[in-house]
Write an enzyme that holds these catalytic residues in place. Sequence first.
Site, mmCIF file in Angstrom:
data_model
loop_
_atom_site.group_PDB
_atom_site.id
_atom_site.type_symbol
_atom_site.label_atom_id
_atom_site.label_comp_id
_atom_site.label_asym_id
_atom_site.label_seq_id
_atom_site.Cartn_x
_atom_site.Cartn_y
_atom_site.Cartn_z
ATOM 1 N N TYR A 52 5.262 -9.642 7.207
ATOM 2 C CA TYR A 52 5.334 -8.118 7.201
ATOM 3 C C TYR A 52 5.382 -8.197 9.038
ATOM 4 O O TYR A 52 5.243 -8.736 9.176
ATOM 5 C CB TYR A 52 4.447 -8.019 7.434
ATOM 6 C CG TYR A 52 4.061 -7.381 5.320
ATOM 7 C CD1 TYR A 52 3.709 -6.706 5.329
ATOM 8 C CD2 TYR A 52 3.295 -9.153 5.181
ATOM 9 C CE1 TYR A 52 2.982 -6.328 3.589
ATOM 10 C CE2 TYR A 52 2.623 -8.635 3.505
ATOM 11 C CZ TYR A 52 3.541 -7.849 2.946
ATOM 12 O OH TYR A 52 2.718 -7.242 1.179
ATOM 13 N N ASP A 111 1.114 -1.084 -0.007
ATOM 14 C CA ASP A 111 0.376 0.336 -0.495
ATOM 15 C C ASP A 111 0.567 1.686 0.474
ATOM 16 O O ASP A 111 2.347 1.180 0.360
ATOM 17 C CB ASP A 111 -1.081 -0.121 1.635
ATOM 18 C CG ASP A 111 -1.929 -0.656 1.419
ATOM 19 O OD1 ASP A 111 -2.677 -1.632 0.035
ATOM 20 O OD2 ASP A 111 -2.365 -1.785 2.428
#
Length: 271
Positions: A115, A61
């Site tokens: 992540y 993102d």
Amino acid sequence: MRAYRVAYDGRPFHGFQRQPDVSTVADALLDALVELDLLAAGGDGPTRPTPPGYAAAGRTDAGVSALAQTVAFEAPDWLSPRALNAHLPESVRAWAVADAPDAFHATHDAVRRAYVYHLHAPAADPDRARTAAARLSGSHDFHNLTPDETGTRRDLDCRVESGRTLRVRVAADGFPRQLVRRLVAVVRAFAAGECDDDRLDRLLSATAVDGPEGVAPAPPAALLLARVDYPELSFTPNETAVADVRQLFRERRRRGLASAGVADSALDDLG
């Protein structure tokens, strides 16, 4: 086919994936290939030409950074990470390369993605954060924690480590949109006592939880795509390029400390 590990500070970009009229990491990579005479110029956003076989491990993102983003395409043997970096902005660095099979696809052939989110939450109880992470781990339908309507069932591992910040590590074979950042928001709320067991159960249930009861994603700048696994590939790091990546993130740390110092001085002067 060749695969490249790419690191970047995602804050100046509107995400990885090509979009019309905004700067993205993919655009920076494609611009570099144009300058290297490996790609024709033209188009905008999704209409831009790409090399044969082009794919990336994930669509981070806007504002999200990466250490192990992986981009693969048909490339000549001479296209080393350093050759690519000579035409990339300093915020984007290729640092390793691997030869890949002709049928390799950087998105579909990734077996694991990891992540790390650095959560600054002074009011959070680390033990409650770890409890929430354990509850979120395993196989669940995370439809309440993503805007996606398909691919929402995932088997993931979520862990919390204590330090200067709470490090929320999340790994799975893949992630629907915003899932990691919404998971982090749930961990923070549970750790701060703003989310109880019943609400956590509802979020993981088949019942739709949206509108005012939904979970907004945590801010993107604290998130890093840390690892992407491809069992069939063997990446060769370039030492000079790795040093450039270290410098990229050292500079980000330096600027962050300087910014924090300004805030500290202002707060001290206000008493």
